[in-house]
Every structure is written in structure tokens, then in C-alpha cells.
Design an enzyme around this catalytic site. Sequence first.
Site, mmCIF file in Angstrom:
data_model
loop_
_atom_site.group_PDB
_atom_site.id
_atom_site.type_symbol
_atom_site.label_atom_id
_atom_site.label_comp_id
_atom_site.label_asym_id
_atom_site.label_seq_id
_atom_site.Cartn_x
_atom_site.Cartn_y
_atom_site.Cartn_z
ATOM 1 N N LYS A 26 0.277 -1.021 0.036
ATOM 2 C CA LYS A 26 -0.504 -0.040 0.118
ATOM 3 C C LYS A 26 0.826 1.604 -0.531
ATOM 4 C CE LYS A 26 -2.032 1.827 4.322
ATOM 5 N NZ LYS A 26 -1.171 3.112 4.220
ATOM 6 N N ASN A 27 1.461 1.300 0.978
ATOM 7 C CA ASN A 27 2.521 2.694 0.469
ATOM 8 C C ASN A 27 3.607 2.808 -0.520
ATOM 9 O OD1 ASN A 27 1.194 2.894 3.451
ATOM 10 N ND2 ASN A 27 2.217 1.921 4.500
ATOM 11 N N ARG A 59 -4.253 9.551 4.605
ATOM 12 C CA ARG A 59 -2.933 10.778 5.107
ATOM 13 C C ARG A 59 -2.296 10.407 3.517
ATOM 14 N NH1 ARG A 59 0.227 13.383 8.068
ATOM 15 N NH2 ARG A 59 2.366 13.988 7.999
ATOM 16 N N CYS A 112 -4.747 7.427 9.791
ATOM 17 C CA CYS A 112 -5.174 7.561 10.759
ATOM 18 C C CYS A 112 -5.192 8.160 11.973
ATOM 19 C CB CYS A 112 -4.918 6.308 11.067
ATOM 20 S SG CYS A 112 -4.612 4.156 9.607
ATOM 21 N N ARG A 130 -1.002 14.514 13.307
ATOM 22 C CA ARG A 130 0.189 14.201 11.300
ATOM 23 C C ARG A 130 0.329 15.246 11.093
ATOM 24 N NH1 ARG A 130 -1.816 8.809 9.904
ATOM 25 N NH2 ARG A 130 0.301 8.396 8.608
ATOM 26 N N PRO A 131 0.977 16.284 11.822
ATOM 27 C CA PRO A 131 1.471 17.810 10.896
ATOM 28 C C PRO A 131 2.661 17.613 9.820
ATOM 29 C CG PRO A 131 2.907 17.277 12.422
ATOM 30 C CD PRO A 131 2.192 16.280 12.847
ATOM 31 N N ILE A 132 2.172 18.445 8.475
ATOM 32 C CA ILE A 132 2.414 17.866 7.058
ATOM 33 C C ILE A 132 3.467 19.131 7.140
ATOM 34 C CG2 ILE A 132 0.792 17.061 6.129
ATOM 35 C CD1 ILE A 132 0.231 20.211 4.854
ATOM 36 N N ASP A 133 4.053 19.203 8.132
ATOM 37 C CA ASP A 133 5.495 21.201 8.197
ATOM 38 C C ASP A 133 6.851 20.735 6.851
ATOM 39 O OD1 ASP A 133 5.845 19.366 10.340
ATOM 40 O OD2 ASP A 133 6.888 20.503 11.274
ATOM 41 N N LEU A 134 7.063 20.141 7.479
ATOM 42 C CA LEU A 134 8.259 19.257 6.800
ATOM 43 C C LEU A 134 7.850 18.920 5.768
ATOM 44 C CD1 LEU A 134 9.507 16.696 9.478
ATOM 45 C CD2 LEU A 134 10.421 18.762 9.300
ATOM 46 N N ASP A 184 4.051 0.483 11.942
ATOM 47 C CA ASP A 184 3.130 -0.132 11.579
ATOM 48 C C ASP A 184 2.759 -2.174 11.955
ATOM 49 O OD1 ASP A 184 3.407 1.264 8.464
ATOM 50 O OD2 ASP A 184 2.863 2.179 10.906
ATOM 51 N N ARG A 206 -8.586 -0.153 4.318
ATOM 52 C CA ARG A 206 -7.760 0.718 3.595
ATOM 53 C C ARG A 206 -6.102 0.223 3.522
ATOM 54 N NH1 ARG A 206 -6.671 4.782 6.944
ATOM 55 N NH2 ARG A 206 -5.359 5.263 5.211
HETATM 56 C C1 EPZ Z 1 3.831 6.831 6.574
HETATM 57 O O1 EPZ Z 1 2.946 7.836 6.988
HETATM 58 C C2 EPZ Z 1 2.982 5.410 6.423
HETATM 59 N N1 EPZ Z 1 1.906 5.900 5.378
HETATM 60 C C3 EPZ Z 1 1.756 5.341 7.615
HETATM 61 O O2 EPZ Z 1 1.675 4.419 7.225
HETATM 62 C C4 EPZ Z 1 3.927 4.433 8.291
HETATM 63 O O3 EPZ Z 1 3.614 4.809 10.159
HETATM 64 C C5 EPZ Z 1 5.065 6.188 8.516
HETATM 65 O O4 EPZ Z 1 5.175 6.870 7.182
HETATM 66 C C6 EPZ Z 1 5.831 5.819 9.710
HETATM 67 O O5 EPZ Z 1 6.477 4.587 9.239
HETATM 68 C C7 EPZ Z 1 2.042 5.761 4.290
HETATM 69 O O6 EPZ Z 1 3.221 5.822 3.258
HETATM 70 C C8 EPZ Z 1 0.859 6.485 3.485
HETATM 71 P P1 EPZ Z 1 5.424 10.357 7.948
HETATM 72 P P2 EPZ Z 1 3.760 9.039 7.178
HETATM 73 O O7 EPZ Z 1 6.000 11.384 7.916
HETATM 74 O O8 EPZ Z 1 4.288 9.550 6.065
HETATM 75 C C9 EPZ Z 1 5.795 13.504 11.940
HETATM 76 C C10 EPZ Z 1 0.148 2.633 7.842
HETATM 77 O O9 EPZ Z 1 -0.367 2.068 8.678
HETATM 78 N N2 EPZ Z 1 6.075 14.792 11.579
HETATM 79 O O10 EPZ Z 1 7.178 9.177 8.501
HETATM 80 O O11 EPZ Z 1 2.496 10.048 7.670
HETATM 81 C C11 EPZ Z 1 4.440 12.420 12.185
HETATM 82 O O12 EPZ Z 1 3.550 13.766 12.749
HETATM 83 C C12 EPZ Z 1 0.588 4.125 7.935
HETATM 84 O O13 EPZ Z 1 0.128 2.351 6.898
HETATM 85 C C13 EPZ Z 1 5.983 15.594 11.189
HETATM 86 O O14 EPZ Z 1 5.935 16.315 12.294
HETATM 87 O O15 EPZ Z 1 4.664 9.365 8.344
HETATM 88 C C14 EPZ Z 1 5.361 11.342 13.225
HETATM 89 O O16 EPZ Z 1 4.934 11.907 14.338
HETATM 90 C C15 EPZ Z 1 0.167 4.770 9.434
HETATM 91 N N3 EPZ Z 1 6.014 16.670 10.212
HETATM 92 C C16 EPZ Z 1 6.803 11.147 12.627
HETATM 93 O O17 EPZ Z 1 6.904 12.302 11.895
HETATM 94 C C17 EPZ Z 1 5.526 16.231 9.103
HETATM 95 O O18 EPZ Z 1 5.689 17.530 8.126
HETATM 96 C C18 EPZ Z 1 6.527 10.030 11.035
HETATM 97 O O19 EPZ Z 1 5.988 10.448 10.361
HETATM 98 C C19 EPZ Z 1 5.268 14.658 8.547
HETATM 99 C C20 EPZ Z 1 6.114 14.026 9.763
#
Ligand code: EPZ
Length: 418
Positions: A22-23, A92, A116, A121-125, A305, A397
Site C-alpha cells: 500500500k505504502n 493521509r 489514521c 500528523r502535521p505536514i510542516d516538513l 506499523d 484501507r
Molecule cells: C507513512 O506515514 C506511512 N503511510 C505510515 O503507515 C507509517 O506509519 C509512517 O510513514 C512511518 O513509517 C504511508 O506511507 C501512506 P511520517 P507518514 O511522515 O508519511 C512526523 C500505515 O499503517 N511528521 O514518516 O505520514 C509525524 O507526526 C500507515 O500504513 C511531522 O512532524 O509518516 C510522525 O510523528 C500509518 N511533520 C513522524 O514524523 C511532517 O511534516 C513520522 O511520520 C511529517 C511527519
Amino acid sequence: MSLILMEGGRRLSGAITVQGAKNSVLPILAATLLCGDICRIRRCPRLQDVETTMEILRHLGCRVWWESEDLLVDSSTVCCWEIPDQLMRKMRSSVIFLGAILSRCGQAKISYPGGCELGPRPIDLHLAALRQLGAQIEETGGSLCCYAEQMNGSELMLSLPSVGATENAILAACGAAGTTTIHNAAREPEIRDLQNFLCAMGADVHGAGSSTIHVVGKKRLHGCDHQVIADRIVAATYLSAAAGAGGDICLQEVDPGHFSTVTAALAQAGCRITCDETSVRLQSDRPLRGISLIRTSPYPGFPTDAQAVVMAALLRSQGTSVFVENMFENRYRHAAELRRMGADIRPEGRVAVVCGVPRLQAARVDSTDLRGGAALVVAGLQAEGITEVGEIHHIQRGYADIVGDLSRLGAVIRRENT
Ligand code: EPZ
């Protein structure tokens, strides 16, 4: 409303192949926007999130259709750069379209993504990376209006190895003039899969799998034919199911290296794991031992996950296991539902202590999120009686056919529409 019902106490046995990831497929489908041609995505899992992504692609003007297990996208007719809020909210990974639409159209309008509820789950980065590449982004009333007349390659430093931010930066950098280097990039296998797809389209991307990724933008891109990697979290789920219920299963057409921290943990718990290049066999024929400490961390660490499903496998272990969830603030929501089945789980902030119990009892439980829902199924296969799992839309999902897959491994499990 639909339920998944399962009768616990059966050992699992047999061999199955694991669905596409999926990812991987979600960012790859967003990336099809870049080429303005036809792409074939092989081993594409039939998931709710894939259906949502297909709706987004069609809304943007693409033609999208299935040919057996392959999903085809023709992005030659893209005519829109705005994604409606109700589509953005469904998952997401809708945010990954931002970089792809900016690369293709020079502008984009989206709202904040859903997904989920695992804590903030910010998107600032994501936004910081796109701004550094030259995008102007205005955040008004929950919408993000983005303009990028011309993006230019840049040195990007991610403060966290965010999977989504890395993917968004790669897709935007493909549309930027010059070279972009992404430092502290996420190293997940799904990012290497995205790189392989982009290179098959003619892009110049290299370094995925390491913390530093290089992109030379503005390449002339074309359609391609790509097979998605196996879903390592679905594999971890089925291994956890056999570990907890007992049995002897084999997962085929997988890359064992993509989930070696999970197999190592299950081996530590007493399972016998044997791997070759494309398959993993797990044998579990005695009560498991507790695992002293499982800490989730970015790849190649233990995947967040897999936390819920491995926890479910350990509920009847002889001993105590300690989990530390470092990636998300609220990823123990499945614990309360598992306690309804007699589990002894004590979440305290980022830590959860699991004390093994001799038996689990069947119960009526509800999925709280995608992987939490899968954990309820793993537990139900161990419980005495027939467990009923509700709110299964969360599970759908990410799992194309969890009932069929587990049935093929000998589980007595079925879906019921009430
Ligand atoms: C991806 O989510 C996966 N989803 C998630 O899988 C997975 O848990 C996660 O990566 C971590 O491996 C998909 O690929 C669709 P991150 P993503 O950005 O990209 C923080 C599943 O069950 N963060 O690596 O959203 C965030 O809050 C799902 O298949 C910021 O602070 O994860 C988290 O604490 C659930 N600012 C950490 O980084 C940002 O701009 C890791 O998040 C982005 C993230």
C-alpha cells in the site's frame, strides 16, 4: 455494517503470496501525473486507499482502469490541479499529490489530509521542502493554495526522516530545474520502490534507501511498466497471526530483508524463522516468550506499523513484553479493545507493558485504525470462541483480502454483512 468473525484455537498452515505494498503504490500512483503518458502498475492491491487515489486521479483528468491485477493510468489528459476536501480527508497519502501536481501543473490547491488517527500528523516538513524548492504556499481556512511558476533544485534538510515529506520532496524536485539533494531522507523500502518507478519513467533519481537522495529535475518523462514490491506490513501481520495462534506458514514473493526486524523479534519470542531470497517460513509450536523491549523507529528500525500486530501475537506469551512507540503519540488505541478479550496491556504514554495471559476470550471488538484493526484479528485467532471485529473499513484501507489470505492459511474466518 460489516463484521469479520473468526473462531480461535486453530493452528495456521500453508503458503500464500503477499499483496503489493500500500505504502508503495500510493506515492507511485501520484507520480504517474509527472509523465503525461500511460503507466502500468503490476501487483497493485485492491484497497480502499487505492480506490480513493483512483478517484483523485480521475478528478484531475486522468483515465484509470484495471486489467486483471494491473492498474493502468493515462495522465496525458490532466486538466485540473485541485483536490476536493472530501477526497483529501479520506487518507493521509493524499498529501503526496501536492508535489506531483506542482511538478505537472505549476500550481495546486488541496486541504489537509486525513488518515489514521495516531496523534498529530502535521505536514510542516512537506510544506517547508516545497517552499525551499520555490513554491509559494498560502494556508487559508484549511486549504493550501500553492503556486510554483518555476521550482529550482535545492539542498533540502529534513529535520525528521519523514516518509511522506521525502516522497513529496522527490516528486516536486522532479519538476524543479537543476539538482536537488534531500538530506536526512527516510530510508523505507517504499521510497526505493518510488525511485525505481520514477527512473523507469526516465527520471534521474538516486540514493533512495540511504539518507541522502539526489534528483536531477526537468527530465523528459514517459510511461512505464512497474511491479510494486510486496507489502512488508501485511507480511508482518500474517507472521504475527501464525506466531500467536501457532502453526507453520510460508509467505512467498516477499523480500525478507524488508521486515527483518519483525522476524528477529518473533524469533526472539521463540518462533523458528527460515528465509530464502523471496520467501519467509515461520514455525510456532509452543507458547511464545515475552520480548524484553521493542522500540519503534524509522527504517531500518522496528516499523511502527507492525507494533500492534506483534503486540497481539504476544498476548498469551509466557512473560512480559515492553513496547516503546516512538513514531506516533497515540498508537495504542487497540489496547482497550484487546483488553476486552482478556489481554493484560498497560499503556503509559509512549510505553506499553504486555503481561502474557494463559487464555484470551472471544469478544465483540471494534477496529480503531488500520493496524489496530489487524491486531484484533491476530488476537481473535487465539481467543476461545468466535470473535467479532467491527469497523472493518479501517482494515480494508490496507488489506486487500485479509479474510481470504487467512482462510488459505487454515483460519476459520469470514466476513458478515449485518
Ligand atoms: C507513512 O506515514 C506511512 N503511510 C505510515 O503507515 C507509517 O506509519 C509512517 O510513514 C512511518 O513509517 C504511508 O506511507 C501512506 P511520517 P507518514 O511522515 O508519511 C512526523 C500505515 O499503517 N511528521 O514518516 O505520514 C509525524 O507526526 C500507515 O500504513 C511531522 O512532524 O509518516 C510522525 O510523528 C500509518 N511533520 C513522524 O514524523 C511532517 O511534516 C513520522 O511520520 C511529517 C511527519
